[in-house]
Design a protein around this motif. Structure first.
Motif, PDB file in Angstrom:
ATOM      1  N   PRO A 134       0.834  -1.210   0.000  1.00 61.91           N
ATOM      2  CA  PRO A 134       0.000   0.000   0.000  1.00 61.91           C
ATOM      3  C   PRO A 134       0.867   1.258   0.000  1.00 61.91           C
ATOM      4  N   LEU A 135       0.369   2.297  -0.628  1.00 62.56           N
ATOM      5  CA  LEU A 135       1.045   3.590  -0.646  1.00 62.56           C
ATOM      6  C   LEU A 135       0.529   4.387   0.535  1.00 62.56           C
ATOM      7  N   ARG A 136       1.398   4.669   1.502  1.00 58.55           N
ATOM      8  CA  ARG A 136       1.032   5.471   2.664  1.00 58.55           C
ATOM      9  C   ARG A 136       1.184   6.944   2.309  1.00 58.55           C
ATOM     10  N   ILE A 137       0.248   7.746   2.804  1.00 55.81           N
ATOM     11  CA  ILE A 137       0.220   9.175   2.496  1.00 55.81           C
ATOM     12  C   ILE A 137       0.154   9.946   3.808  1.00 55.81           C
ATOM     13  N   GLU A 176      -4.078   5.701   3.105  1.00 55.46           N
ATOM     14  CA  GLU A 176      -3.359   4.610   2.447  1.00 55.46           C
ATOM     15  C   GLU A 176      -4.107   4.255   1.161  1.00 55.46           C
ATOM     16  N   LEU A 177      -3.356   4.066   0.082  1.00 54.71           N
ATOM     17  CA  LEU A 177      -3.922   3.698  -1.216  1.00 54.71           C
ATOM     18  C   LEU A 177      -3.378   2.330  -1.588  1.00 54.71           C
ATOM     19  N   SER A 178      -4.279   1.379  -1.861  1.00 52.93           N
ATOM     20  CA  SER A 178      -3.822   0.032  -2.209  1.00 52.93           C
ATOM     21  C   SER A 178      -4.647  -0.526  -3.361  1.00 52.93           C
ATOM     22  N   LEU A 187      -8.941   3.454  -1.220  1.00 51.44           N
ATOM     23  CA  LEU A 187      -8.369   4.551  -0.436  1.00 51.44           C
ATOM     24  C   LEU A 187      -8.937   4.435   0.975  1.00 51.44           C
ATOM     25  N   ARG A 188      -8.036   4.377   1.957  1.00 49.12           N
ATOM     26  CA  ARG A 188      -8.439   4.200   3.353  1.00 49.12           C
ATOM     27  C   ARG A 188      -7.916   5.371   4.178  1.00 49.12           C
ATOM     28  N   ASP A 189      -8.820   6.004   4.915  1.00 46.55           N
ATOM     29  CA  ASP A 189      -8.396   7.045   5.847  1.00 46.55           C
ATOM     30  C   ASP A 189      -7.885   6.349   7.095  1.00 46.55           C
ATOM     31  N   LEU A 190      -6.742   6.799   7.606  1.00 42.70           N
ATOM     32  CA  LEU A 190      -6.116   6.149   8.755  1.00 42.70           C
ATOM     33  C   LEU A 190      -6.314   6.944  10.041  1.00 42.70           C
ATOM     34  N   GLY A 191      -7.501   7.465  10.224  1.00 47.83           N
ATOM     35  CA  GLY A 191      -7.809   8.215  11.436  1.00 47.83           C
ATOM     36  C   GLY A 191      -7.243   9.620  11.422  1.00 47.83           C
ATOM     37  N   SER A 192      -7.170  10.225  10.254  1.00 46.42           N
ATOM     38  CA  SER A 192      -6.610  11.575  10.130  1.00 46.42           C
ATOM     39  C   SER A 192      -7.471  12.600  10.850  1.00 46.42           C
ATOM     40  N   THR A 193      -6.833  13.696  11.254  1.00 43.92           N
ATOM     41  CA  THR A 193      -7.544  14.760  11.969  1.00 43.92           C
ATOM     42  C   THR A 193      -8.457  15.545  11.041  1.00 43.92           C
ATOM     43  N   ASN A 194      -7.974  15.916   9.867  1.00 38.34           N
ATOM     44  CA  ASN A 194      -8.738  16.773   8.957  1.00 38.34           C
ATOM     45  C   ASN A 194      -9.433  16.012   7.840  1.00 38.34           C
ATOM     46  N   GLY A 195      -9.367  14.706   7.859  1.00 38.81           N
ATOM     47  CA  GLY A 195     -10.153  13.891   6.946  1.00 38.81           C
ATOM     48  C   GLY A 195      -9.597  13.717   5.554  1.00 38.81           C
TER      49      GLY A 195
END
Length: 187
Positions: A113-116, A137-139, A147-155
């Motif tokens: 996966p590509l972590r962002i 993360e993009l896989s 595309l998966r949000d990893l609990g980001s603050t601003n979404g």
């Protein structure tokens, strides 16, 4: 010898039988009244039931007597404004999509996966303040890009909608990490 027959006639009702057009017009007035906050939900539901059971126009008139009716001109004006407003939103999105930088999707052979995020260890490092250290993360899974949000603050958003968990994406989608936006591309 001729005789004449007279058929008994029923007395005429106080008002003529209700047409579907009249019923639909009354239902529209009730829907508008509820949408504009002039009727509570309970009152709206009760009046709708009564309107659907009504047999004569005078029964409908009582149900909508306290609600203002929009004339055809104002309905046409508001409908036109809504249509133009929707068009300008679509136009703005299309304009922004062409101006967004492209984010190239990794080839399907890319197994990790590509972590962002802001962290230097991410495959795609974004140094903007609205991007979390490990943002998304993009896989590639089963022929789809996820595309998966990893609990980001601003979404994380896709085409203006916030990602909750994971979502499938494709070429041409607009993605944003915080306030950093891209258009996904295969090349």
């Amino acid at each position: 010898m001729t005789s004449s027959f007279e058929f008994p006639t029923a007395p005429a009702p106080a008002s003529a039988r209700l047409s579907d057009t009249e019923r639909e017009a009354a239902l529209e007035v009730l829907r508008d009244g509820a949408a504009k906050g002039r009727l509570s939900h309970e009152t709206f539901v009760r009046r709708m039931e009564l309107a659907l059971a009504a047999r004569h126009a005078d029964e409908l008139a009582v149900l909508v007597a306290d609600l203002p009716r929009e004339n055809r001109f104002s309905r046409a004006v508001f409908g036109t404004v809504e249509a133009v407003s929707g068009f300008t939103v679509r136009l703005r999105r299309a304009w922004q999509a062409e101006r967004l930088p492209r984010l190239l999707l990794p080839g399907p052979a890319h197994s990790h996966p590509l972590r962002i995020g802001r962290d230097p260890g991410n495959g795609l490092r974004l140094t903007h303040e609205t991007v979390s250290r490990v943002h998304a993360e993009l896989s590639h899974q089963g022929g789809l890009w996820i595309l998966r949000d990893l609990g980001s603050t601003n979404g994380t958003t896709v085409n203006g909608r916030r990602v909750i968990g994971a979502v499938a994406v494709r070429e041409g989608d607009q993605v944003a990490f915080g306030r950093v936006a891209y258009r996904l591309s295969l090349s």
